[in-house]
Structure formats: C-alpha cells, structure tokens
Design an enzyme around this catalytic site. Structure first.
Site, PDB file in Angstrom:
ATOM      1  N   GLY A 121     -52.082 -64.120  81.305  1.00  0.00           N
ATOM      2  CA  GLY A 121     -50.724 -64.430  80.857  1.00  0.00           C
ATOM      3  C   GLY A 121     -49.916 -64.967  82.024  1.00  0.00           C
ATOM      4  O   GLY A 121     -50.473 -65.472  83.006  1.00  0.00           O
ATOM      5  N   LEU A 122     -48.610 -64.858  81.931  1.00  0.00           N
ATOM      6  CA  LEU A 122     -47.781 -65.406  83.003  1.00  0.00           C
ATOM      7  C   LEU A 122     -48.076 -64.725  84.325  1.00  0.00           C
ATOM      8  O   LEU A 122     -48.123 -65.369  85.363  1.00  0.00           O
ATOM      9  CB  LEU A 122     -46.303 -65.259  82.637  1.00  0.00           C
ATOM     10  CG  LEU A 122     -45.835 -66.209  81.549  1.00  0.00           C
ATOM     11  CD1 LEU A 122     -44.386 -65.949  81.194  1.00  0.00           C
ATOM     12  CD2 LEU A 122     -46.005 -67.649  81.995  1.00  0.00           C
ATOM     13  N   HIS A 136     -37.400 -54.476  69.439  1.00  0.00           N
ATOM     14  CA  HIS A 136     -36.641 -55.726  69.410  1.00  0.00           C
ATOM     15  C   HIS A 136     -35.843 -55.820  68.116  1.00  0.00           C
ATOM     16  O   HIS A 136     -36.390 -55.624  67.040  1.00  0.00           O
ATOM     17  CB  HIS A 136     -37.604 -56.908  69.529  1.00  0.00           C
ATOM     18  CG  HIS A 136     -36.934 -58.181  69.911  1.00  0.00           C
ATOM     19  ND1 HIS A 136     -36.045 -58.816  69.086  1.00  0.00           N
ATOM     20  CD2 HIS A 136     -37.011 -58.936  71.041  1.00  0.00           C
ATOM     21  CE1 HIS A 136     -35.607 -59.913  69.693  1.00  0.00           C
ATOM     22  NE2 HIS A 136     -36.181 -60.006  70.872  1.00  0.00           N
ATOM     23  N   ARG A 191     -30.920 -55.348  73.713  1.00  0.00           N
ATOM     24  CA  ARG A 191     -31.787 -55.149  72.557  1.00  0.00           C
ATOM     25  C   ARG A 191     -31.761 -53.719  72.027  1.00  0.00           C
ATOM     26  O   ARG A 191     -31.746 -53.504  70.814  1.00  0.00           O
ATOM     27  CB  ARG A 191     -33.218 -55.514  72.930  1.00  0.00           C
ATOM     28  CG  ARG A 191     -33.361 -56.999  73.155  1.00  0.00           C
ATOM     29  CD  ARG A 191     -34.707 -57.363  73.709  1.00  0.00           C
ATOM     30  NE  ARG A 191     -34.795 -58.815  73.798  1.00  0.00           N
ATOM     31  CZ  ARG A 191     -35.818 -59.472  74.306  1.00  0.00           C
ATOM     32  NH1 ARG A 191     -36.854 -58.809  74.772  1.00  0.00           N
ATOM     33  NH2 ARG A 191     -35.816 -60.788  74.348  1.00  0.00           N
ATOM     34  N   HIS A 238     -41.804 -54.250  70.493  1.00  0.00           N
ATOM     35  CA  HIS A 238     -41.931 -55.560  71.106  1.00  0.00           C
ATOM     36  C   HIS A 238     -42.523 -55.515  72.514  1.00  0.00           C
ATOM     37  O   HIS A 238     -43.367 -56.322  72.864  1.00  0.00           O
ATOM     38  CB  HIS A 238     -40.541 -56.189  71.157  1.00  0.00           C
ATOM     39  CG  HIS A 238     -40.498 -57.547  71.761  1.00  0.00           C
ATOM     40  ND1 HIS A 238     -41.250 -58.577  71.261  1.00  0.00           N
ATOM     41  CD2 HIS A 238     -39.810 -58.056  72.809  1.00  0.00           C
ATOM     42  CE1 HIS A 238     -41.021 -59.664  71.987  1.00  0.00           C
ATOM     43  NE2 HIS A 238     -40.166 -59.369  72.932  1.00  0.00           N
ATOM     44  N   GLU A 282     -46.070 -57.111  82.665  1.00  0.00           N
ATOM     45  CA  GLU A 282     -45.752 -56.023  81.747  1.00  0.00           C
ATOM     46  C   GLU A 282     -46.652 -54.806  81.985  1.00  0.00           C
ATOM     47  O   GLU A 282     -46.294 -53.677  81.636  1.00  0.00           O
ATOM     48  CB  GLU A 282     -45.892 -56.504  80.287  1.00  0.00           C
ATOM     49  CG  GLU A 282     -45.330 -55.525  79.263  1.00  0.00           C
ATOM     50  CD  GLU A 282     -45.479 -56.005  77.816  1.00  0.00           C
ATOM     51  OE1 GLU A 282     -45.827 -57.173  77.602  1.00  0.00           O
ATOM     52  OE2 GLU A 282     -45.240 -55.192  76.912  1.00  0.00           O
ATOM     53  N   ARG A 327     -35.596 -53.625  78.691  1.00  0.00           N
ATOM     54  CA  ARG A 327     -35.679 -54.925  79.343  1.00  0.00           C
ATOM     55  C   ARG A 327     -34.690 -55.881  78.704  1.00  0.00           C
ATOM     56  O   ARG A 327     -34.539 -55.910  77.489  1.00  0.00           O
ATOM     57  CB  ARG A 327     -37.091 -55.496  79.206  1.00  0.00           C
ATOM     58  CG  ARG A 327     -37.250 -56.862  79.824  1.00  0.00           C
ATOM     59  CD  ARG A 327     -38.675 -57.347  79.769  1.00  0.00           C
ATOM     60  NE  ARG A 327     -39.163 -57.562  78.419  1.00  0.00           N
ATOM     61  CZ  ARG A 327     -38.822 -58.597  77.640  1.00  0.00           C
ATOM     62  NH1 ARG A 327     -37.954 -59.500  78.071  1.00  0.00           N
ATOM     63  NH2 ARG A 327     -39.341 -58.722  76.444  1.00  0.00           N
TER      64      ARG A 327
END
Lengths: 247, 227, 647
Positions: free
Chosen positions: C43-44, C267, C338, C409, C433, C443
């Site tokens: 992932g990122l 979320h 959120r 989420h 994460e 977050r």
C-alpha cells in the site's frame, strides 16, 4: 430472485475447463453480483463442494481485482462499472447468466474465474514511471500545469488495470491500458521529459508479451469500467511514432 | 526506422494506415475518372488512352499493386497475430458492444470481399485494357480496342449479374471505408475526442461518395442498356 | 518496562527530527548492496518504503497478497491527503497540522511522532507531483485544496475522488522502476504467514504462494510490516475483502507489542447495510461533507412516512429538518471529526429518527450546494462518488439526498513502534496503518495517506539505516537454520490442523458471528458489560471455530477458503484483545466511547489523570492473559483540553 448460472470451472492452469450449471435462489435485487457469488459459494461449501475461485478485493470499483466476463460483457451488462459494482437489479428473475474468466493469451487462467494479469505489471515496469528518486524534488507549485492538462492526465490516470480492455478486445490488444499510462504522464511537464523513451519501451514490452495489434474497434472504451477514451490511444500512437521518427 | 514498421504493433498499424490512405486516394481518383464516362464516352476513352501502357501509368500501377499487396499481407499477418493473442480458449458468449461498429470487427472479411470484387474487375476491365496494351496487342479478348473504355463499360453493365456483383462489391467497400478512413487517422495519432465525431463523419462521407460515384456509373449504364 | 523505550529524541519539539536525523548512523552504498530487507504489503506505506529502500541500494523483497502491488487497499482512499503547505494563505502551518492531529486524536498520540508527520507532510506533496500524480489544479495551474473534518483550514490535496488511487499509483510506479532495475523483487500473490526470529532479531518470513500453496522461506536483515489495519475483524467494514491483521498478529505472538487495539474508527459516511447477506460496506468520501449537509427529520411522523416510502426525502420542508451537526457543533458544523459525526448519527438513530427501513441511516443532502454552486460544479467535484452511489443504491443523489450510516473504517491501534518505527522485536518495523503511532484515538480525514507516505518515503528509509548500520557484518541470512525449520513446520501444522477439522460451518459463517459480537459489543458505544461479554463470546466462538469450521480443498492449490480461515483464526484472537483493551480503558476518547464516561451533553469524556497513556499489550502464550505495559504520553507543546468543536 432465482437465477441459473453457467460458470467456468477449471482446476488449474493446465487442466481443461468447462461451463458448469448452478442455481441460486432468494437473491435480493439490492445484492451486488459478487455477493450473489458469495452466497453461492457458501451454499457449495455447505454441500461439500469446492467453492468457485474469483478475484475480488476492494468491492468499491477501484482496486481492479475483480474480473468477470458476464453474459458477453467484461464486468457485466452495465456501463462504466466494475464487476463488484454490478447489482442484481440489472437482471430479471429466472435469467440465465454465463460467467467466464478474462480470455486473452496474455492472461492465462489460474483457476476457475481467476486469471494471471502480471503482464500488465511487466508493461509498467518497462517504463510506466517518472524517473525521480525520493527527495530532492522541487516545490509542488514550482511548475504550474494548465488545469485542462491536469484534468486530461487524470482522465487517463483513472485506469484501474483490471484488464477488461485486453479481455474484451477481439485482438487481445492492451493498447488502452498502455495508452492510459503513457497519455497520463505525457500530459504533465514532469512526464514529458522521458516521454519518448517511455512510449517506445512500453509498446515494445506490450508486443513482446503477446498482446495483439489494435485495430481501432473501440470495444475497449465501451467496456472500460472507468470510461477511458481511445483518444489516449491516439496520443500513444503520436508519442510512439514521433519518437521512432526521431531515432 | 525500417524495423519498427515490421516489429512494432504501432508501426505495423502505421503501414496499414498509410497504404490504406493511398488506396483511398486512388479510389477517389478512379471514381472521378469513371464518372466522366457517364457524361462523355470520348472524354473517358481519352483518359483511358492517356493511362495506357505509358511508363508513368505503369510505374503508378506497380506502386499501386505493391500497396495493395502490402495492405493485404499486413492485414492477414496482423489478423493471425491477433488470433494468437486472443488465446486458444474463446468466450462462449460474446456480444456487440455499444457504439462499436460491425465493420470495425470485420475488416478482414470485408477486405476479402473487396479483393474478390477486385479480381472480377481485373478480369473484366484491366485484363482487356492496360494488360492488353502491355502485351502489345491492339485488340482485346472482346475484340475491341483496349482504349475504348466506355465501350467495355457499356458491355459489362448491360449484364444484370455483373451489375449485382459490382454493387455488392461497392457495398463491401463502403463498410470497409466507414471504419478504415477514420481509423487511419487514429493509427497515426491524428485524432482526439473533439475530432472523433468529425472523423467518423468524414469517413462516412468518403465511403458514401466512393460508393455513390462507382455505383452511379454501373446503374446509369445498366439503365441505358435497357432503353 | 525496559522494552518500552520510545526513543524520543531530546530537545525542542520542532527540532527533534532534524536533530535525530543528524544523530543516527547511515550505511554506505557499498554496504547497502549487501543488506536485504523484506517489506510486507504494497500500500502507500509498503509501496513507498520498498521503492525508496530500493533507490537507496538495499536488496528489497516485497510481498503482497493481491495479483499486483497496485491493488493494495490504499487505492480506495477517496478524499485527499493533508499537508501544511499553506497554499491557501489561511494561516496553516506545521504546528497547526500537528495541533489538529493531536486534538483530532483526542490527545492519545505521541507528540514527537505527530510533529514529525506534520513536518514531512509538505515533502510528500512535492514528491507526488514530481512522480506525476495529477492533483486537482486551479485555472492558474497551481494546486487546489479542499477542506476536511477536524480542521478549519483547507489543506487537503486531492485528485477527484480517487486520491488514494493516484498516490498509490505514484508509489507503485516508483516501485516498478526499482523492480525493473533489479533492486526490488516483487512477490505478488504471496501471503506472509509468520515472522522468523533468529537470536531475538527479525531475520525473515515464512510465506505461502497463494497460487501453488507452496510454503517458502525468505531471509533478510530487517523486516518491514506495512500490512494495514484489522478492521475486517468486524466482518462488515469498508476495508477490502482480503485486508487482514494476520502478519501483525503473528508478530505480536512472536514478541512485538500491540498498542491501543481498541481504537477503531467508525466512519460516518458509508452506504447503509441493506441486508443480512451483505459482504462489504462502501464508503462515501468524507470530502462530501464539504458541500453535503447531514440531517434527519425533526418529526417522527415524517420518519414513519419515509420508512413506509410514502414521501420522498426531498418533500420534507426545510423547517422540518434537523441539521443536527450544525445545531450541535456550530463552529465546525458538518465538518466535525469522524468519531463525533458517527456518534451523532447513532444518537439520532437511537432516538428513533433513522430514515430507512432498518432505522439505521441519516441523510447527506446536496440540495443547498446544488442551489448555490450549480449541478455542474458538484458534478465536477464529486461526480464519480455520485455515480458510485447511484450504481449501488439506484437513487440519484442529485435529486434525493444520500442515505448514510457509520461503518468500521480504520484502526488507529496497531503494532507498537518507537520513534524509529521499530517494534519491540529488533529489526522488525511497522509502518502506516499497521502501527499505532500517529492518530491517537481518532484519525482525521486525509491523514492516513499522509502517514503511510511519510513513513515510507521520509521516515523509515532514514531510521532503518541506523539499525542496519549495525548489521553490515552480518552475512546473508541462511534460511536452512533451525529457526526457519521450526517456523515453517508451525505454519504447516496450522494449515493441516485447519483442514483436519472438517466441521459444518463455513469460514464466513463464523466470521459473520464474530463481526456481530464485535459490532454489538465493541462498536460505537462500549460498556464494561458489553466488553466483558465480548471476551467470553469470542472465546467460545474460537472454540467453535477450531472444532466446527470447514475448510474445503487442499493446501497445494489456489485456495481462497484456506486464506480466509487462516486470517479468521487470527481475528478470533485479535478481537478478544480489542475487547480487553477497551475494557481496560475506562474513559471515552476519540473513537473509543465508553458509555460510562460522557459529558452531560453526551460527548466523549476523557480521563487524563488515569489514561493519558498508550496501552501496550504483550503476548504471554495461547489462552493466557496478556501483560499490559503503559507508555505515558507527555504533552509539552500542547495543553490537554476537552475537545471542543462547538465554538
């Protein structure tokens, strides 16, 4: 809803496959297509049969993992969606649905409905990047980019690499996929720098991997879940030919 | 430079595009020439005489033949490659996608139909005209002069089977051109979203013009033969 | 407690990172070539780390469970990425981003890490633009920004509703470049099933080739976990179907401590659940709250009419609507964080104002924005999200408001790491994460992308060098040692055990039950009773799993049931730890809401005196209670205060 399914079953890459009949019942029209397959699989497990293997992951239409050919359409009979976004309300009670894996020489079947799309990774490895290392880059606003160019670059960059273009093309051509990447980077000043090298390298790799020749049918555009235009293929042709003519 | 026209898929398409473009231009020229016959047999025969076995006409003929051969060989080659790329296992169910023209998916078949028509045409006309001259004869198989083109036209298109064969041939050509003409712009990269509707319109206009021009001669001569 | 050394550098907050970078060691290019690093996940975090480490000259092996690195679930992030560029001249700064993140996280994050995150945020935007990420731009050609929850400045950079995708494609492109160069070797369709420790250090992994079922050994001088979050413990979540917490859990069982496992983000804007046979929830980007207004009817008669489908939502008059976020939080309105927005939605639905058949939905309405800006502007901003919504629900959001409801989420909790992002196992790192570090108890939107890329591009490549500088004498890791033998044997035994059960319930049957237990008891509102109940029920369910699960097929093939079973086995243990942690934390903070601890207005009430710490859990063996360690949180730059989004 009750549905008759004809699903491609193939044990592994080497085995012969065939379409097998299944029925599912009590499917909500609000279910997604893949949820319908989840229900079928759960039934199969309870019956002691092998569940159907199919690729899927995000189920939001963005990861590009899902890849089913449904009733003759890549990603099924709805426009600009992936398989996971297809919902059962698109079908009628009692319909027969034929589900096949992507068919293309460059996408061999691994099992049932899952295929190997590593060829797409290889094409991008050949040049689908801008050669910058981490760090030492200019400020993000140092180079203004016309909004139209950024938007068009984004249009092409929306490609999710699902393979529907090559799977749907009667020539098994990956031009829309390659074009999307080449075009997206070609529209940005950062990407122009090595534009010629990129176009040549990616087209060469695409040809080497056994994808077919584009004959401009436009079927890829029609089935692309992100509606990517074949105008990007025109830009790829332009990029490639002008690069070659300079050699 | 040479190799990418053979080795690269985009290069191969460039060959198809350019050869196709030349053939379209030739068709437009041939059509204009034919239409002359409708208005004046003498004028048409004069053109036939001008384009007989002269060196420039021969050079052009050879070049044209080469283009046709290249276009056909590349088409066959590309199709074979594409069939391999499609894989041995085919879909059980396929459909015609929305906005995808039937012609675009059947160019080779249409091309062969055009080629078959071309062979009939060669037998009917070219064999009795330029070929007769090349052989140094002054009378062709029908016993007429190889430069009396108008007479040949009148002879062939008085026969209904020929009329039908030719009209079918032109129809195949129409389908081939509706895809081919805009496609050649796409293959060289001269196309974008704004120009697609325009290019497709141009393609339809060119195809229809070619069809109408050629068909006009056939139909006019057939009707004349009935009167 | 000796193991919990966060290694936060001394000195003023703003200088810690620069000073630390100057202090840590580096590895020479000649030595980098001799060092191997394994990165798990693409992932990122993983993608950017693997690419950057490859650029530096290390030998990198990167593993992902999908068929391509590009499929990682970072791709689904929609709204944007934060950075303190202050391009909008709205008085943004590194400190303000830092402050908003700490406050948004309800003062449960480590100051030094968050400050560093804010500091490097600007570099990320520069890097991504250089890679060809087509961020949205103004007509003048400069970058555009939008607003996100929990902030009063516009600092979110975006690429339509596909920012995660574009950033991931940037990292993936950088990764591809390294693969082509040979510095990174990619292993798609490979699932790491265990971390191998040699002399207490992470020295490799055991991976399963998902296509052939072959169990493989891979050795390295350091291992990086970038495996994302564990939200799928709830079965229904916005996570991808294959997202899982297994690598983190195996690392925990090998000695890496797990921090704040109960911190889960619910979320607020997801498409509501439609039925019991659903497999997945779909997120609607938080960016929609820029222009969308959230409401429920004021009167119960309208609610009843809506549920009976007698009226359309658009027919309800303006004065009969309760824009409850604007009413309760005038300063932030619809852009509250959120956790606040989710709880407010739950509060209205619990009070009987939920607007769909199940009573579990509220409206997100664009009527005002369409009237103000025109349909075309809204289409340009959110067109793809509107299209996605319509495909799923068959309702046109340009005409009728969207229906939304909170869903699981993101997990702020994760593997505990020090300032260098190293876990309590030397040589084992956790980024993105997968670690716990930067988001505290909640977050903020557009901060996950920021953290993943910050860790992968700009933090880990520096800090891992410090550790590896001590490894330059170590030879290539020999994978034929006893440690690898044992790890491989354990993995194989676990797989065989699963096949041997031959029970009656499918993996999904049991996973759904776990999800139900988690959502009901460890969800948006938690009590001492519910959490205790969850622990017991999960323990029972675990027994059911190990005695009655049915795993079809064999190991030696592409077997998705086996993959799911292995992951569920870990979720069944992880879920218990989440409940245990929630039980321990007898306060409300961010996403963790203990009903016992709330203000008179129903807001989360923290207990800083007793819980201003990171709860860090140490594994003590199967079915044994884990040990709790506490990392005290010291706030030097920020004054602890009750969160206030009202004025």
């Amino acid at each position: 809803m009750k549905l008759n399914l004809k699903i491609w079953r193939q044990k592994d890459a080497k085995s012969e496959g065939k379409l097998k009949d299944y029925t599912v019942d009590n499917i909500s029209p609000d279910s997604s297509f893949l949820e319908m397959l989840d229900i079928l699989n759960n039934d199969l497990i309870h019956k002691g049969e092998e569940p159907i293997v199919f690729d899927h992951d995000c189920r939001e239409g963005i990861c590009g993992m899902c890849s089913l050919h449904i009733n003759g359409h890549a990603h099924g009979p709805d426009s600009e969606i992936t398989t996971c976004q297809l919902h059962m309300r698109k079908f009628k009670d009692g319909d027969t649905i034929v589900i096949e894996p992507w068919r293309s020489a460059a996408f061999p079947v691994i099992k049932d409905l899952a295929v190997d799309r590593s060829a797409y990774d290889k094409i991008l490895q050949a040049g689908g990047f801008i050669s910058v290392n981490t760090g030492g880059v200019p400020d993000a606003n140092a180079i203004p980019i016309p909004k139209e160019d950024a938007d068009e670059s984004m249009d092409a960059a929306a490609c999710i690499g699902c393979g529907a273009c090559a799977a749907t093309c009667k020539n098994g051509s990956a031009m829309l996929f390659v074009a999307a990447r080449v075009s997206s980077l070609a529209k940005l000043p950062q990407g122009r720098v090595e534009g010629a090298r990129r176009a040549k390298a990616m087209v060469a790799k695409m040809d080497e991997l056994g994808f077919g020749n584009c004959t401009n049918t436009g079927a890829c555009e029609a089935e692309c879940p992100k509606g990517i235009s074949i105008s990007h293929i025109a830009r790829l042709n332009r990029e490639f030919l002008s690069a070659k003519l300079k050699d | 430079m040479n190799c990418f026209l053979v080795q690269s898929s985009v290069g191969r398409k460039l060959v198809m595009s350019i050869s196709g473009c030349c053939l379209v231009l030739f068709l437009l020229f041939h059509m204009s020439m034919n239409i002359t016959a409708v208005f004046s047999a003498e004028a048409y025969d004069a053109i036939c005489a001008f384009l007989g076995a002269n060196w420039y006409a021969l050079v052009a003929t050879v070049a044209l033949a080469a283009l046709v051969v290249v276009h056909i060989l590349y088409a066959i080659w590309l199709t074979l490659q594409n069939r391999t790329a499609r894989g041995s296992q085919r879909y059980k169910v396929t459909v015609q996608e929305a906005n995808v023209s039937w012609s675009s998916k059947n160019m080779l078949v249409l091309g062969f139909a055009v080629l078959a028509g071309l062979l009939v045409h060669f037998f009917n006309f070219w064999y009795n005209m330029q070929f007769t001259e090349i052989m140094g004869e002054h009378v062709n198989s029908l016993g007429t002069s190889p430069v009396s083109g108008a007479e040949l036209i009148a002879y062939h298109f008085s026969k209904l089977p020929y009329v039908i064969i030719y009209l079918v041939w032109f129809a195949a050509l129409w389908f081939h051109l509706t895809h081919g003409v805009w496609s050649m712009f796409q293959s060289v990269g001269w196309a974008n979203k704004t120009w697609y509707p325009r290019l497709k319109c141009i393609a339809n206009v060119v195809a229809t013009l070619v069809f109408a021009g050629f068909a006009l001669v056939v139909v006019v001569f057939y009707i004349r033969s009935l009167c | 407690m000796t193991k919990l050394d966060a290694k936060i550098p001394q000195g003023p907050l703003a200088e810690k990172w620069s000073k630390h970078k100057a202090d840590i060691k580096v590895v020479s290019p000649a030595n980098k070539r001799k060092l191997d690093i394994i990165v798990i996940g693409t992932g990122l975090g993983g993608g950017s780390a693997a690419a950057s480490l490859g650029e530096l000259g290390y030998n990198v092996k990167v593993f992902c469970i999908s068929d391509s690195p590009r499929r990682a679930h970072s791709i689904a992030a929609q709204g944007g990425i934060n950075a303190a560029k202050n391009y909008q001249n709205d008085n943004d700064s590194v400190f303000r981003l830092f402050y908003d993140t700490i406050k948004g996280g309800d003062y449960r994050a480590r100051e030094a890490n968050v400050y560093r995150l804010a500091e490097v945020s600007n570099l990320i935007i520069d890097q991504c633009v250089a890679q060809g990420v087509p961020f949205a731009r103004e007509y003048g050609g400069l970058l555009d920004n939008r607003s996100f929850g929990g902030a009063q400045v516009s600092r979110t950079f975006y690429a339509r509703g596909q920012t995660g995708q574009q950033l991931l494609l940037g990292a993936y492109a950088a990764l591809n470049r390294q693969v082509a160069k040979g510095s990174v070797k990619s292993f798609p369709r490979h699932e790491v099933l265990d971390i191998v420790l040699v002399d207490g250090k992470a020295r490799g992994v055991i991976a399963r080739n998902l296509v052939t079922g072959e169990i493989e050994r891979h050795g390295a001088h350091a291992v990086v976990m970038a495996t994302g979050g564990y939200g799928n413990v709830f079965f229904l979540s916005t996570n991808a179907m294959n997202s899982n917490g297994s690598v983190a859990w195996q690392a925990y069982k090998k000695g890496a401590f797990f921090a704040n496992p109960c911190f889960t983000q619910i979320h607020p804007t997801c498409i509501p659940v439609h039925g019991t046979q659903q497999s997945k929830l779909t997120l609607m980007s938080e960016s929609l709250r820029n222009d969308g207004r959230i409401w429920v009817p004021k009167h119960e008669k309208d609610v009843a009419a809506l549920r009976a489908k007698k009226i359309k939502p658009s027919e309800i008059k303006e004065e009969d609507r309760d824009y409850y976020l604007e009413r309760r939080y005038p300063a932030f309105g619809n852009l509250v964080p959120r956790d606040v927005a989710s709880r407010a939605a739950k509060e209205r639905c619990d009070a009987g104002f939920g607007v769909n058949e199940t009573g579990l939905a509220v409206f997100l309405d664009f009527k005002t924005a369409i009237a103000r800006l025109g349909k075309e502007v809204i289409k340009a901003r959110y067109g793809n999200l509107f299209q996605m919504y319509e495909k799923i629900t068959d309702t046109n959001p340009y005409e009728e408001p969207m229906m939304i409801y909170p869903a699981v989420h993101y997990t702020m909790g994760g593997i505990w790491v020090d300032y260098n992002l190293m876990t309590t196992i030397p040589g084992l790192y956790a980024i993105g994460e997968a670690n716990f570090s930067d988001h505290g108890a909640n977050r903020l939107g557009a901060s996950a992308l920021m953290q993943g890329l910050a860790d992968g591009y700009f933090v880990l490549p520096y800090t891992i060098g410090d550790y590896l500088s001590h490894e330059i004498q170590s030879p290539k890791v020999d994978t034929s040692t006893k440690e690898f033998d044992e790890a491989e044997a354990a993995v194989k035994a676990r797989i065989e055990k699963l096949f041997a059960i031959k029970g009656k319930q499918s993996v999904d049957d049991i996973h759904k039950k776990l999800g139900h237990i988690m959502w009901e008891n460890v969800g948006m509102a938690r009590t001492k009773e519910s959490l205790s109940k969850a622990i017991t029920e999960i323990q029972e369910l675990r027994k059911v799993f190990w005695s009655d699960v049915k795993v079809t097929g064999t190991n030696g093939e592409f077997n998705q049931e086996l993959e799911k079973a292995l992951r569920l086995a870990d979720f069944l243990e992880l879920g218990e730890l989440m409940a245990r942690d929630g039980l321990n934390r007898n306060e409300s903070c961010g996403g963790h809401f203990r009903t016992e601890s709330q203000t008179p207005e129903g807001e989360a009430l923290r207990d800083d005196e007793h819980f201003a710490y990171v709860a860090v859990w140490e594994y003590n063996g199967q079915d044994k209670e884990p040990t709790l360690h506490k990392e005290e949180l010291k706030f030097e730059a920020i004054h602890l205060a009750q969160r206030n989004y009202k004025d």
